[in-house]
Design a protein around this motif. Structure first.
Motif, PDB file in Angstrom:
ATOM      1  N   ALA A  11      45.446  78.257  27.844  1.00  0.00           N
ATOM      2  CA  ALA A  11      45.886  77.570  29.053  1.00  0.00           C
ATOM      3  C   ALA A  11      46.994  76.610  28.643  1.00  0.00           C
ATOM      4  CB  ALA A  11      44.723  76.816  29.694  1.00  0.00           C
ATOM      5  N   VAL A  12      48.184  76.785  29.224  1.00  0.00           N
ATOM      6  CA  VAL A  12      49.338  75.971  28.823  1.00  0.00           C
ATOM      7  C   VAL A  12      49.877  75.183  30.010  1.00  0.00           C
ATOM      8  CG1 VAL A  12      49.934  77.540  26.932  1.00  0.00           C
ATOM      9  CG2 VAL A  12      51.023  77.845  29.157  1.00  0.00           C
ATOM     10  N   ARG A  13      50.363  73.999  29.718  1.00  0.00           N
ATOM     11  CA  ARG A  13      50.876  73.119  30.777  1.00  0.00           C
ATOM     12  C   ARG A  13      52.202  73.612  31.348  1.00  0.00           C
ATOM     13  NH1 ARG A  13      49.211  68.984  26.766  1.00  0.00           N
ATOM     14  NH2 ARG A  13      47.242  68.154  27.517  1.00  0.00           N
ATOM     15  N   ALA A  17      58.090  76.409  28.590  1.00  0.00           N
ATOM     16  CA  ALA A  17      58.196  75.744  27.284  1.00  0.00           C
ATOM     17  C   ALA A  17      57.450  76.547  26.209  1.00  0.00           C
ATOM     18  CB  ALA A  17      57.633  74.323  27.361  1.00  0.00           C
ATOM     19  N   SER A  18      56.273  77.069  26.562  1.00  0.00           N
ATOM     20  CA  SER A  18      55.529  77.892  25.605  1.00  0.00           C
ATOM     21  C   SER A  18      56.285  79.173  25.293  1.00  0.00           C
ATOM     22  CB  SER A  18      54.136  78.219  26.145  1.00  0.00           C
ATOM     23  OG  SER A  18      53.350  77.047  26.165  1.00  0.00           O
ATOM     24  N   ARG A  19      56.906  79.767  26.298  1.00  0.00           N
ATOM     25  CA  ARG A  19      57.704  80.971  26.073  1.00  0.00           C
ATOM     26  C   ARG A  19      58.859  80.669  25.124  1.00  0.00           C
ATOM     27  NH1 ARG A  19      61.811  84.174  26.760  1.00  0.00           N
ATOM     28  NH2 ARG A  19      61.526  86.326  27.456  1.00  0.00           N
ATOM     29  N   ARG A  20      59.558  79.562  25.377  1.00  0.00           N
ATOM     30  CA  ARG A  20      60.670  79.196  24.486  1.00  0.00           C
ATOM     31  C   ARG A  20      60.188  79.049  23.047  1.00  0.00           C
ATOM     32  NH1 ARG A  20      62.079  76.131  28.905  1.00  0.00           N
ATOM     33  NH2 ARG A  20      61.131  74.249  28.043  1.00  0.00           N
ATOM     34  N   PHE A  21      59.034  78.420  22.855  1.00  0.00           N
ATOM     35  CA  PHE A  21      58.501  78.205  21.511  1.00  0.00           C
ATOM     36  C   PHE A  21      58.168  79.535  20.837  1.00  0.00           C
ATOM     37  CE2 PHE A  21      54.946  77.598  18.580  1.00  0.00           C
ATOM     38  CZ  PHE A  21      55.518  76.702  17.692  1.00  0.00           C
ATOM     39  N   TYR A  22      57.349  80.348  21.479  1.00  0.00           N
ATOM     40  CA  TYR A  22      56.876  81.588  20.859  1.00  0.00           C
ATOM     41  C   TYR A  22      57.953  82.678  20.804  1.00  0.00           C
ATOM     42  CZ  TYR A  22      52.107  79.842  20.662  1.00  0.00           C
ATOM     43  OH  TYR A  22      50.981  79.104  20.358  1.00  0.00           O
ATOM     44  N   TRP A  51      48.943  81.278  29.640  1.00  0.00           N
ATOM     45  CA  TRP A  51      48.655  81.282  31.074  1.00  0.00           C
ATOM     46  C   TRP A  51      48.772  79.872  31.639  1.00  0.00           C
ATOM     47  CZ3 TRP A  51      43.233  83.152  33.128  1.00  0.00           C
ATOM     48  CH2 TRP A  51      43.326  83.425  34.486  1.00  0.00           C
ATOM     49  N   ASP A  52      49.458  79.754  32.754  1.00  0.00           N
ATOM     50  CA  ASP A  52      49.609  78.471  33.431  1.00  0.00           C
ATOM     51  C   ASP A  52      48.245  77.804  33.612  1.00  0.00           C
ATOM     52  OD1 ASP A  52      51.251  76.596  35.313  1.00  0.00           O
ATOM     53  OD2 ASP A  52      49.483  77.206  36.470  1.00  0.00           O
ATOM     54  N   GLU A  53      48.154  76.557  33.163  1.00  0.00           N
ATOM     55  CA  GLU A  53      46.873  75.846  33.165  1.00  0.00           C
ATOM     56  C   GLU A  53      46.230  75.756  34.553  1.00  0.00           C
ATOM     57  OE1 GLU A  53      46.158  71.324  32.413  1.00  0.00           O
ATOM     58  OE2 GLU A  53      46.184  72.338  30.455  1.00  0.00           O
ATOM     59  N   THR A  54      47.036  75.541  35.581  1.00  0.00           N
ATOM     60  CA  THR A  54      46.497  75.429  36.934  1.00  0.00           C
ATOM     61  C   THR A  54      45.885  76.751  37.380  1.00  0.00           C
ATOM     62  OG1 THR A  54      48.109  73.713  37.486  1.00  0.00           O
ATOM     63  CG2 THR A  54      47.060  74.842  39.333  1.00  0.00           C
ATOM     64  N   GLU A  55      46.605  77.851  37.132  1.00  0.00           N
ATOM     65  CA  GLU A  55      46.084  79.164  37.493  1.00  0.00           C
ATOM     66  C   GLU A  55      44.858  79.520  36.652  1.00  0.00           C
ATOM     67  OE1 GLU A  55      49.164  82.142  37.610  1.00  0.00           O
ATOM     68  OE2 GLU A  55      50.546  80.751  38.592  1.00  0.00           O
ATOM     69  N   PHE A  56      44.897  79.155  35.375  1.00  0.00           N
ATOM     70  CA  PHE A  56      43.744  79.354  34.494  1.00  0.00           C
ATOM     71  C   PHE A  56      42.515  78.670  35.082  1.00  0.00           C
ATOM     72  CE2 PHE A  56      40.957  77.936  31.110  1.00  0.00           C
ATOM     73  CZ  PHE A  56      40.921  78.993  30.192  1.00  0.00           C
ATOM     74  N   ALA A  57      42.672  77.402  35.468  1.00  0.00           N
ATOM     75  CA  ALA A  57      41.546  76.621  35.992  1.00  0.00           C
ATOM     76  C   ALA A  57      41.012  77.197  37.298  1.00  0.00           C
ATOM     77  CB  ALA A  57      41.971  75.169  36.192  1.00  0.00           C
ATOM     78  N   GLU A  58      41.897  77.742  38.126  1.00  0.00           N
ATOM     79  CA  GLU A  58      41.451  78.339  39.385  1.00  0.00           C
ATOM     80  C   GLU A  58      40.531  79.523  39.138  1.00  0.00           C
ATOM     81  OE1 GLU A  58      44.977  79.263  41.617  1.00  0.00           O
ATOM     82  OE2 GLU A  58      45.458  77.150  41.932  1.00  0.00           O
ATOM     83  N   GLU A  59      40.790  80.290  38.079  1.00  0.00           N
ATOM     84  CA  GLU A  59      39.981  81.480  37.805  1.00  0.00           C
ATOM     85  C   GLU A  59      38.814  81.209  36.864  1.00  0.00           C
ATOM     86  OE1 GLU A  59      40.591  85.831  35.746  1.00  0.00           O
ATOM     87  OE2 GLU A  59      42.101  85.135  37.181  1.00  0.00           O
ATOM     88  N   VAL A  60      39.048  80.402  35.830  1.00  0.00           N
ATOM     89  CA  VAL A  60      38.066  80.232  34.762  1.00  0.00           C
ATOM     90  C   VAL A  60      37.195  78.988  34.955  1.00  0.00           C
ATOM     91  CG1 VAL A  60      37.800  80.011  32.255  1.00  0.00           C
ATOM     92  CG2 VAL A  60      39.591  81.465  33.192  1.00  0.00           C
ATOM     93  N   ALA A 115      51.228  72.699  15.252  1.00  0.00           N
ATOM     94  CA  ALA A 115      50.732  72.700  16.629  1.00  0.00           C
ATOM     95  C   ALA A 115      51.816  73.234  17.549  1.00  0.00           C
ATOM     96  CB  ALA A 115      50.326  71.291  17.051  1.00  0.00           C
ATOM     97  N   ASP A 116      51.422  74.069  18.503  1.00  0.00           N
ATOM     98  CA  ASP A 116      52.368  74.588  19.487  1.00  0.00           C
ATOM     99  C   ASP A 116      52.606  73.516  20.551  1.00  0.00           C
ATOM    100  OD1 ASP A 116      50.333  74.676  21.431  1.00  0.00           O
ATOM    101  OD2 ASP A 116      50.426  76.848  21.682  1.00  0.00           O
TER     102      ASP A 116
END
Length: 139
Positions: A11-13, A17-22, A51-60, A115-116
């Protein structure tokens, strides 16, 4: 149930930004992208899902954040000690927080951590012996 892992989902904020890093920083290739998610192949049958943290939280369910680090690490093993230092330097250039330089470990290997963008810890390790044969692709 088969004894295997198909996805590691983080779950990423900020997915961009995560895409740019990886992708841009570490040079990894996405296999699937949609709004709110980037999936990257990290093994023959394994995907890393950012995965977007907000969408992650909605499902998980609710995401807990606080002091300390998440009680999980991701590891990338390499064939030599020198590669450990090279990968840690690549991650640093990509913007990683250099958590620890590589050192000789009590278990006989050599590893360090970064750390990512969301603070997930990656161990970069050279592991001698049969474990290395198991986790490093032949090539």
């Amino acid at each position: 149930m088969d004894q295997r892992l198909s996805f590691v989902t983080l779950a990423v904020r900020d997915v961009a930004a995560s895409r740019r890093f990886y992708v841009d920083g570490l040079g990894w290739r996405p296999e699937f992208e949609a709004p709110g998610v980037v999936m990257i192949g990290v093994g023959e049958h394994v995907l890393l899902s950012l995965w977007d943290e907000t969408e992650f939280a909605e499902e998980v369910g609710p995401v807990r954040r606080g002091a300390g680090v998440a009680p999980v690490t991701l590891a990338h093993n390499v064939a030599t000690r020198e590669e450990v230092d090279d990968v840690l330097e690549t991650a640093r250039r990509a913007g990683a927080d250099p958590v620890s330089v590589a050192v000789e470990r009590e278990w006989g290997g050599y590893s360090g951590y970064f750390a990512d963008p969301d603070g997930y810890r990656w161990e970069i390790a050279w592991n001698p012996g049969p474990i290395a044969e198991r986790v490093i692709p032949a090539g």
